[in-house]
Motif scaffolding. Structure first.
Motif, short mmCIF file in Angstrom:
data_model
loop_
_atom_site.label_atom_id
_atom_site.label_comp_id
_atom_site.label_asym_id
_atom_site.label_seq_id
_atom_site.Cartn_x
_atom_site.Cartn_y
_atom_site.Cartn_z
N PHE A 9 0.43 -1.32 -0.07
CA PHE A 9 -0.27 -0.36 0.06
C PHE A 9 0.77 1.17 0.28
N LEU A 10 1.93 1.26 0.60
CA LEU A 10 2.81 2.10 0.75
C LEU A 10 4.01 2.42 -0.33
N ALA A 11 4.14 1.02 -1.52
CA ALA A 11 4.97 1.29 -2.74
C ALA A 11 3.42 2.43 -3.64
N LEU A 12 2.23 1.31 -3.36
CA LEU A 12 0.76 2.01 -4.22
C LEU A 12 0.58 3.96 -4.14
N HIS A 13 0.85 4.19 -2.76
CA HIS A 13 0.70 5.19 -2.23
C HIS A 13 1.92 6.16 -3.41
N PHE A 14 2.97 6.14 -3.07
CA PHE A 14 4.69 6.25 -4.00
C PHE A 14 3.84 6.65 -5.65
N VAL A 15 3.19 5.64 -5.95
CA VAL A 15 2.81 5.46 -7.11
C VAL A 15 1.62 6.48 -7.72
N PHE A 16 1.22 6.29 -7.23
CA PHE A 16 -0.13 7.38 -7.14
C PHE A 16 0.04 8.79 -7.52
N ILE A 17 1.21 9.27 -6.20
CA ILE A 17 1.30 10.39 -6.09
C ILE A 17 2.23 10.77 -7.21
N ALA A 18 3.61 9.53 -7.40
CA ALA A 18 3.51 10.26 -9.13
C ALA A 18 3.23 10.63 -10.18
#
Length: 123
Positions: A9-18
């Motif tokens: 979920f943390l990685a998905l958050h970074f991907v979403f913000i990018a």
């Protein structure tokens, strides 16, 4: 297992913000990418202007609790972006810069679309 899920979920958050920040540039190549990016950008704008909790934050906190890890009260940006990538005092500036990047990407995409249409009508 839950710790790995929290990390996901943390990685998905970074991907979403990018994606919110630079996804508008995809529209230059693939104009149909406009609508999904507009939805993502609108959600990003809503989260920073209205006190909303992102579902990815809720999911990450849930997974961390299930894994027996400490869960803070802060959201993703407050925990992993502010004071890590930029000082907290520059938060507003960072938000404005993201907005400028998104608007710029859309402006260029619109210009490219108009240019393509003009080329088609000339042919």
């Amino acid at each position: 297992m839950y710790a790995a899920l929290a990390t996901t979920f943390l990685a998905l958050h970074f991907v979403f913000i990018a994606y919110v920040v630079v996804g508008g540039f995809l529209v230059w190549r693939w104009p149909r990418a406009f609508w999904p990016h507009l939805a993502a950008a609108a959600w990003g704008l809503a989260v920073v202007t209205i006190p909303l909790t992102c579902p990815l934050t809720v999911a990450e906190h849930w997974a961390r609790r299930r894994a027996g890890q400490a869960v803070g009260e802060r959201g993703f940006i407050d925990s992993y972006i502010e004071n890590v990538i930029y000082p907290e005092r520059y938060t507003h500036l960072a938000q404005v810069l993201v907005g400028v990047v998104v608007v710029f990407s859309y402006a260029v995409a619109l210009a490219k679309l108009r240019h393509r249409r003009a080329e088609r009508t000339m042919s």
